[in-house]
Design a protein around this motif. Structure first.
Motif, mmCIF file in Angstrom:
data_model
loop_
_atom_site.group_PDB
_atom_site.id
_atom_site.type_symbol
_atom_site.label_atom_id
_atom_site.label_comp_id
_atom_site.label_asym_id
_atom_site.label_seq_id
_atom_site.Cartn_x
_atom_site.Cartn_y
_atom_site.Cartn_z
ATOM 1 N N ALA A 20 8.053 13.915 -6.895
ATOM 2 C CA ALA A 20 7.994 15.115 -6.052
ATOM 3 C C ALA A 20 9.378 15.557 -5.591
ATOM 4 C CB ALA A 20 7.097 14.864 -4.842
ATOM 5 N N GLY A 21 10.398 14.733 -5.828
ATOM 6 C CA GLY A 21 11.760 15.133 -5.485
ATOM 7 C C GLY A 21 12.453 14.277 -4.455
ATOM 8 N N GLN B 230 7.591 20.486 -1.179
ATOM 9 C CA GLN B 230 7.832 21.724 -0.437
ATOM 10 C C GLN B 230 9.141 21.650 0.345
ATOM 11 O OE1 GLN B 230 4.479 22.893 1.928
ATOM 12 N NE2 GLN B 230 5.346 24.879 2.499
ATOM 13 N N VAL B 231 9.379 20.511 1.010
ATOM 14 C CA VAL B 231 10.610 20.342 1.760
ATOM 15 C C VAL B 231 11.801 20.260 0.806
ATOM 16 C CG1 VAL B 231 11.872 18.835 3.351
ATOM 17 C CG2 VAL B 231 9.433 19.224 3.682
ATOM 18 N N LYS B 232 11.600 19.644 -0.353
ATOM 19 C CA LYS B 232 12.687 19.551 -1.337
ATOM 20 C C LYS B 232 13.185 20.941 -1.736
ATOM 21 C CE LYS B 232 15.404 17.384 -4.228
ATOM 22 N NZ LYS B 232 16.494 16.512 -3.754
ATOM 23 N N GLU B 233 12.270 21.868 -1.894
ATOM 24 C CA GLU B 233 12.668 23.253 -2.210
ATOM 25 C C GLU B 233 13.453 23.863 -1.080
ATOM 26 O OE1 GLU B 233 9.441 25.733 -3.355
ATOM 27 O OE2 GLU B 233 8.824 24.472 -5.044
ATOM 28 N N MET B 234 13.103 23.525 0.149
ATOM 29 C CA MET B 234 13.789 24.100 1.316
ATOM 30 C C MET B 234 15.214 23.579 1.459
ATOM 31 S SD MET B 234 10.807 23.982 4.223
ATOM 32 C CE MET B 234 9.227 24.813 4.021
ATOM 33 N N ALA C 125 0.822 -1.207 0.000
ATOM 34 C CA ALA C 125 0.000 0.000 0.000
ATOM 35 C C ALA C 125 0.857 1.259 0.000
ATOM 36 C CB ALA C 125 -0.922 -0.016 1.223
ATOM 37 N N THR C 126 1.945 1.240 0.762
ATOM 38 C CA THR C 126 2.842 2.391 0.786
ATOM 39 C C THR C 126 3.746 2.409 -0.428
ATOM 40 O OG1 THR C 126 2.825 2.349 3.197
ATOM 41 C CG2 THR C 126 4.578 3.608 2.142
ATOM 42 N N ALA C 127 4.213 1.241 -0.829
ATOM 43 C CA ALA C 127 5.140 1.176 -1.954
ATOM 44 C C ALA C 127 4.529 1.730 -3.227
ATOM 45 C CB ALA C 127 5.575 -0.266 -2.173
ATOM 46 N N ASP C 128 3.239 1.560 -3.400
ATOM 47 C CA ASP C 128 2.587 2.046 -4.606
ATOM 48 C C ASP C 128 2.621 3.566 -4.713
ATOM 49 O OD1 ASP C 128 2.038 -0.483 -5.460
ATOM 50 O OD2 ASP C 128 -0.019 -0.525 -4.709
ATOM 51 N N THR C 129 2.876 4.249 -3.608
ATOM 52 C CA THR C 129 2.920 5.715 -3.646
ATOM 53 C C THR C 129 4.338 6.254 -3.844
ATOM 54 O OG1 THR C 129 3.255 6.001 -1.259
ATOM 55 C CG2 THR C 129 0.988 5.748 -2.021
ATOM 56 N N SER D 162 0.377 14.664 6.269
ATOM 57 C CA SER D 162 -0.502 15.621 5.603
ATOM 58 C C SER D 162 -1.456 14.868 4.700
ATOM 59 C CB SER D 162 0.319 16.624 4.770
ATOM 60 O OG SER D 162 0.959 15.960 3.687
ATOM 61 N N GLU D 163 -2.432 15.574 4.172
ATOM 62 C CA GLU D 163 -3.370 14.950 3.252
ATOM 63 C C GLU D 163 -2.717 14.672 1.900
ATOM 64 O OE1 GLU D 163 -6.853 17.336 2.976
ATOM 65 O OE2 GLU D 163 -7.463 16.986 5.062
ATOM 66 N N ASP D 164 -1.637 15.393 1.597
ATOM 67 C CA ASP D 164 -0.929 15.231 0.328
ATOM 68 C C ASP D 164 0.565 15.109 0.604
ATOM 69 O OD1 ASP D 164 0.078 15.262 -2.212
ATOM 70 O OD2 ASP D 164 -1.031 17.036 -2.893
ATOM 71 N N PRO D 165 1.032 13.898 0.964
ATOM 72 C CA PRO D 165 2.449 13.720 1.285
ATOM 73 C C PRO D 165 3.383 14.142 0.154
ATOM 74 C CG PRO D 165 1.193 11.799 1.975
ATOM 75 C CD PRO D 165 0.271 12.646 1.160
#
Length: 346
Positions: free
Chosen positions: A26-27, A340-344, A15-19, A331-334
């Motif tokens: 996303a970076g 966002q963290v990748k940019e930071m 279930a997690t691997a599929d994401t 978050s609702e959208d990991p």
């Protein structure tokens, strides 16, 4: 800083691997697969290799007791092949509860065993015949238990994707951390407090780096925590989700006098809390134990709050020597949180 996340070892890993492929887009740079005494890491790592293209895939961790050095060599080489050169071999001693309880192997000489395993794996990846005369005897002779005495010094039959694969060690004790800084490509500490880490491991890292093996790049450091970016008390309240993990390790991962995480908590300055958390946890009062995890530790070890605050925490991890920020998005959208963290960190 590289950006990574760790897949949990409970529940259904598919279930997690599929994401993960979405997180890759996303970076995310690295995904780490835990094992403990759940599903094995290499199976899921191979599955991830087929579902991703650029992300590095690491074991965090494979213990050094339940597989022979030859088996670890085969696993590392095989994973590196199916991933096209994206494997990272994360190793550790685990603990006596798992090694003796689940695997039925004596928990002995973890430092010497770690060094020998890494040496054998590294030589094996270069397709040198496997030889050893320490804790491991390769080829095994009759003096050390061989039945036939027909063993030969064999080299890896197939050609590895790379003749060098990054090897990380999960270490907490001073001697283990010193050894890690001497022989490993990377270090995996747990429950990392950026502002206090130097008090616990500074001397050990310095001593190990003085003896660092020729040819190794500077030591990579993998650490981080839960991430949630937002304003208001409802975001800060998410820190409570980290309490069960902290309590499990500080209170329940081991026995009285034999819990490495409890020792780290005390070294951070939480002596009283560490004692009480362990007593409560081992007596079955897990919620009471969770409530005693110091809030300042939760705040320091995680990245939860407004974007400006999260940037400050990232800077603190970087200042503490962390090169690979390991995050758990809440978050609702990991994927958006990862981006966002990748940019930071860029």
């Amino acid at each position: 800083m590289k950006l990574s996340t760790q897949l949990m070892y409970d529940g259904n890993p598919r279930a997690t691997a599929d994401t993960v492929s979405g997180w890759e887009k996303a970076g995310l740079d690295v995904v780490w697969v835990a094992e403990a005494y759940g599903f094995d890491s290499p199976t899921l790592m191979g599955y991830l290799a087929a579902k991703t293209e650029t992300i590095s895939i690491g074991s965090a961790i494979l213990n050094i007791y339940s597989r022979t050095p030859g088996a670890l060599l085969q696993t590392a080489a095989g994973l590196d092949n199916v991933s096209g050169g994206r494997a990272i071999l994360g190793l550790g001693a685990s603990g006596p509860q798992v090694i003796e309880g689940f695997h039925g192997v004596p928990y002995s000489k973890p430092l010497a065993r770690t060094a020998e395993v890494i040496d054998i794996v590294r030589r094996g990846l270069k397709r040198e015949p496997l030889t050893a005369d320490g804790l491991y005897h390769l080829p095994l002779d009759k003096e050390h238990g061989a039945v036939t005495g027909l063993g030969k010094a064999l080299k890896l039959l197939t050609r590895p994707e790379r003749d060098t694969i990054p090897i990380y060690i999960a270490a907490l004790g001073a001697k283990s951390v010193e050894q890690t800084a001497e022989i490993a490509d990377g270090w995996i500490p747990h429950l990392f407090h950026p502002e206090k880490a130097h008090l616990v491991w500074g001397d050990a890292l310095a001593a190990g780096n003085k003896k660092r093996l020729d040819g190794l790049a500077p030591l990579e450091v993998l650490a981080g925590g839960m991430v949630s970016i937002g304003e208001g008390p409802e975001t800060k309240a998410l820190l409570d989700f980290a309490r069960p993990i902290f309590a499990l390790y500080v209170g329940g991962m081991g026995a009285k006098g034999k819990n490495f995480y409890n020792d780290v908590a005390k070294a951070y300055g939480y002596e009283k809390e560490a004692e009480e958390i362990q007593d409560l946890y081992l007596s079955g009062k897990k919620k009471e134990a969770e409530a005693l995890i110091p809030m300042d530790w939760l705040e320091a070890a995680n990245l939860v709050g407004p974007a400006s605050y999260v940037k400050e925490r990232i800077a603190a991890f970087k200042e503490a020597g962390v090169t690979n920020l390991n995050i758990t998005p809440v978050s609702e959208d990991p994927a958006a949180t990862i981006a966002q963290v990748k940019e930071m960190v860029s």
